[in-house]
Write a protein that holds these residues in place. Sequence first.
Motif, PDB file in Angstrom:
ATOM      1  N   GLU A 133     -30.635 -34.509 -26.095  1.00  0.00           N
ATOM      2  CA  GLU A 133     -30.245 -35.743 -25.435  1.00  0.00           C
ATOM      3  C   GLU A 133     -30.791 -37.006 -26.087  1.00  0.00           C
ATOM      4  O   GLU A 133     -30.682 -38.087 -25.515  1.00  0.00           O
ATOM      5  N   GLN A 134     -31.344 -36.901 -27.296  1.00  0.00           N
ATOM      6  CA  GLN A 134     -31.941 -38.072 -27.912  1.00  0.00           C
ATOM      7  C   GLN A 134     -30.913 -39.133 -28.306  1.00  0.00           C
ATOM      8  O   GLN A 134     -31.201 -40.333 -28.262  1.00  0.00           O
ATOM      9  N   VAL A 135     -29.704 -38.708 -28.699  1.00  0.00           N
ATOM     10  CA  VAL A 135     -28.738 -39.674 -29.230  1.00  0.00           C
ATOM     11  C   VAL A 135     -27.428 -39.691 -28.446  1.00  0.00           C
ATOM     12  O   VAL A 135     -26.518 -40.455 -28.780  1.00  0.00           O
ATOM     13  N   CYS A 136     -27.309 -38.876 -27.414  1.00  0.00           N
ATOM     14  CA  CYS A 136     -26.083 -38.848 -26.606  1.00  0.00           C
ATOM     15  C   CYS A 136     -26.421 -38.741 -25.126  1.00  0.00           C
ATOM     16  O   CYS A 136     -27.425 -38.128 -24.750  1.00  0.00           O
ATOM     17  N   LEU A 137     -25.583 -39.340 -24.308  1.00  0.00           N
ATOM     18  CA  LEU A 137     -25.644 -39.166 -22.857  1.00  0.00           C
ATOM     19  C   LEU A 137     -24.565 -38.176 -22.468  1.00  0.00           C
ATOM     20  O   LEU A 137     -23.384 -38.366 -22.798  1.00  0.00           O
ATOM     21  N   TYR A 138     -24.967 -37.115 -21.766  1.00  0.00           N
ATOM     22  CA  TYR A 138     -24.026 -36.073 -21.377  1.00  0.00           C
ATOM     23  C   TYR A 138     -23.834 -36.074 -19.865  1.00  0.00           C
ATOM     24  O   TYR A 138     -24.803 -36.140 -19.100  1.00  0.00           O
ATOM     25  N   GLU A 139     -22.558 -35.985 -19.448  1.00  0.00           N
ATOM     26  CA  GLU A 139     -22.214 -35.867 -18.032  1.00  0.00           C
ATOM     27  C   GLU A 139     -21.232 -34.713 -17.879  1.00  0.00           C
ATOM     28  O   GLU A 139     -20.581 -34.288 -18.833  1.00  0.00           O
ATOM     29  N   ALA A 140     -21.128 -34.209 -16.650  1.00  0.00           N
ATOM     30  CA  ALA A 140     -20.113 -33.206 -16.330  1.00  0.00           C
ATOM     31  C   ALA A 140     -19.352 -33.707 -15.111  1.00  0.00           C
ATOM     32  O   ALA A 140     -19.959 -34.119 -14.112  1.00  0.00           O
ATOM     33  N   LEU A 141     -18.022 -33.682 -15.190  1.00  0.00           N
ATOM     34  CA  LEU A 141     -17.181 -34.246 -14.138  1.00  0.00           C
ATOM     35  C   LEU A 141     -16.264 -33.189 -13.546  1.00  0.00           C
ATOM     36  O   LEU A 141     -15.736 -32.327 -14.252  1.00  0.00           O
ATOM     37  N   THR A 142     -16.072 -33.272 -12.246  1.00  0.00           N
ATOM     38  CA  THR A 142     -15.054 -32.493 -11.554  1.00  0.00           C
ATOM     39  C   THR A 142     -14.410 -33.405 -10.523  1.00  0.00           C
ATOM     40  O   THR A 142     -15.099 -34.145  -9.813  1.00  0.00           O
ATOM     41  N   ALA A 143     -13.085 -33.400 -10.460  1.00  0.00           N
ATOM     42  CA  ALA A 143     -12.328 -34.294  -9.577  1.00  0.00           C
ATOM     43  C   ALA A 143     -12.726 -35.753  -9.795  1.00  0.00           C
ATOM     44  O   ALA A 143     -12.708 -36.566  -8.867  1.00  0.00           O
ATOM     45  N   ALA A 300      -7.473 -32.366 -13.279  1.00  0.00           N
ATOM     46  CA  ALA A 300      -8.214 -31.864 -12.117  1.00  0.00           C
ATOM     47  C   ALA A 300      -9.705 -32.157 -12.236  1.00  0.00           C
ATOM     48  O   ALA A 300     -10.363 -32.459 -11.238  1.00  0.00           O
ATOM     49  N   LEU A 301     -10.241 -32.090 -13.445  1.00  0.00           N
ATOM     50  CA  LEU A 301     -11.681 -32.281 -13.636  1.00  0.00           C
ATOM     51  C   LEU A 301     -12.052 -33.739 -13.852  1.00  0.00           C
ATOM     52  O   LEU A 301     -13.026 -34.232 -13.266  1.00  0.00           O
ATOM     53  N   LEU A 302     -11.281 -34.434 -14.673  1.00  0.00           N
ATOM     54  CA  LEU A 302     -11.627 -35.821 -15.000  1.00  0.00           C
ATOM     55  C   LEU A 302     -11.060 -36.816 -14.005  1.00  0.00           C
ATOM     56  O   LEU A 302     -11.517 -37.954 -13.934  1.00  0.00           O
ATOM     57  N   GLY A 303     -10.066 -36.392 -13.243  1.00  0.00           N
ATOM     58  CA  GLY A 303      -9.442 -37.302 -12.293  1.00  0.00           C
ATOM     59  C   GLY A 303      -8.014 -37.607 -12.702  1.00  0.00           C
ATOM     60  O   GLY A 303      -7.657 -37.520 -13.881  1.00  0.00           O
ATOM     61  N   PRO A 304      -7.149 -37.972 -11.766  1.00  0.00           N
ATOM     62  CA  PRO A 304      -5.717 -38.146 -12.051  1.00  0.00           C
ATOM     63  C   PRO A 304      -5.413 -39.283 -13.012  1.00  0.00           C
ATOM     64  O   PRO A 304      -4.346 -39.309 -13.620  1.00  0.00           O
ATOM     65  N   ASN A 305      -6.317 -40.239 -13.173  1.00  0.00           N
ATOM     66  CA  ASN A 305      -6.051 -41.383 -14.040  1.00  0.00           C
ATOM     67  C   ASN A 305      -6.635 -41.211 -15.441  1.00  0.00           C
ATOM     68  O   ASN A 305      -6.579 -42.131 -16.253  1.00  0.00           O
ATOM     69  N   ALA A 306      -7.223 -40.058 -15.716  1.00  0.00           N
ATOM     70  CA  ALA A 306      -7.834 -39.819 -17.020  1.00  0.00           C
ATOM     71  C   ALA A 306      -6.758 -39.751 -18.100  1.00  0.00           C
ATOM     72  O   ALA A 306      -5.677 -39.211 -17.881  1.00  0.00           O
ATOM     73  N   TYR A 307      -7.078 -40.286 -19.256  1.00  0.00           N
ATOM     74  CA  TYR A 307      -6.139 -40.252 -20.381  1.00  0.00           C
ATOM     75  C   TYR A 307      -6.071 -38.837 -20.941  1.00  0.00           C
ATOM     76  O   TYR A 307      -7.075 -38.257 -21.312  1.00  0.00           O
ATOM     77  N   ASP A 308      -4.873 -38.308 -21.012  1.00  0.00           N
ATOM     78  CA  ASP A 308      -4.701 -36.905 -21.414  1.00  0.00           C
ATOM     79  C   ASP A 308      -4.593 -36.819 -22.939  1.00  0.00           C
ATOM     80  O   ASP A 308      -3.553 -36.578 -23.511  1.00  0.00           O
ATOM     81  N   PHE A 309      -5.726 -37.007 -23.615  1.00  0.00           N
ATOM     82  CA  PHE A 309      -5.730 -37.030 -25.065  1.00  0.00           C
ATOM     83  C   PHE A 309      -5.640 -35.653 -25.688  1.00  0.00           C
ATOM     84  O   PHE A 309      -5.379 -35.514 -26.883  1.00  0.00           O
ATOM     85  N   LEU A 310      -5.872 -34.596 -24.907  1.00  0.00           N
ATOM     86  CA  LEU A 310      -5.888 -33.263 -25.494  1.00  0.00           C
ATOM     87  C   LEU A 310      -4.544 -32.552 -25.408  1.00  0.00           C
ATOM     88  O   LEU A 310      -4.386 -31.473 -25.942  1.00  0.00           O
ATOM     89  N   SER A 311      -3.562 -33.154 -24.768  1.00  0.00           N
ATOM     90  CA  SER A 311      -2.297 -32.449 -24.566  1.00  0.00           C
ATOM     91  C   SER A 311      -1.605 -32.148 -25.896  1.00  0.00           C
ATOM     92  O   SER A 311      -0.885 -31.167 -26.012  1.00  0.00           O
TER      93      SER A 311
END
Length: 314
Positions: A133-143, A300-311
């Motif tokens: 965690e020295q150079v990045c901030l990590y989060e985990a999201l659901t809904a 479902a995890l990031l929220g309905p307004n999340a940009y779907d960059f992985l599609s």
Amino acid sequence: KMVSVNRPANLRLDAENGLPVFSPDGARLAVGHNATAVEPETWDPVISHLLSYEPTILEGEASFVVGLARRCRTLGIRFPSLRSVRLAHTFAWRLYTEEIRSVFAVPITKILNSSEVGKIGMTCALGHYHLIEQVCLYEALTAGRWCKAGELGALVITTLNTQLRPFIRYANGDLIRFVAATCPCGRPGRTFEYAGRVHHLFENRDGRLVTYLDIDEAIGAPQGVAFFRLHVEAEHATLYLVPSGSQALVDTPALIARVEALIQRTTKIEWVSELPLENPRGKLTSVITPPGSTSKWLRALLGPNAYDFLSARE
């Protein structure tokens, strides 16, 4: 001294000055892009070179390292200077890690890394993943909200060490569960479980999410199986198996029962000589799920307004 046996499967040796040294005879030492299609004898020049180099660390994708381990077992070869094995770049399935540990008899460290930000976390002596965690901030999201401890979520990353093209809450496609803020081992960094990739997430009939960790528990490390691929469709599934020795060694009814109990779909087994590469970047894919999984689960995890960059990757 570290040796890396990795996709695209050339042998890399790290010299004492920390710079990589490539063998001048790279063609002879190449083992191929598809880990399931490497002939056992192809490992022989690699093993010979490793013995002369006397590595202390062996690093690479588990699917390649296990091929090396199986050939070493057949030939009765050990690396006397080896002190640890580091498995990175893909999920280290139990089918691979148990054989690697059995052959080399040294501690195994699992590393989670990302092509975008580099090393994310690694396991300690207790087997727990720690975030770096020295150079990045990590989060985990659901809904679209922060996950509580033990909840499955999409990993999102914010870089803290660059002003040139920083990542701001970037979802790299990994699934994790935060476990604890500290670890009895004393190493810094929050501990977490790595549960696989978003685009391989799916539900069983009861609506329960099935992750790599669940599949790993169901498949296990059956004697007689070298590699597997679970292809899940809407109504049924196929478990492709590459044999290691006699197929009669495998208790196929028990294996099918475990998989069907998990995914709640009728499952059949097909034996194959090798698994084709489904991933255009050359990674061996062990789980295939119905199309549209990435878009569905990112929202479902990031929220309905999340940009779907992985599609675009589906």
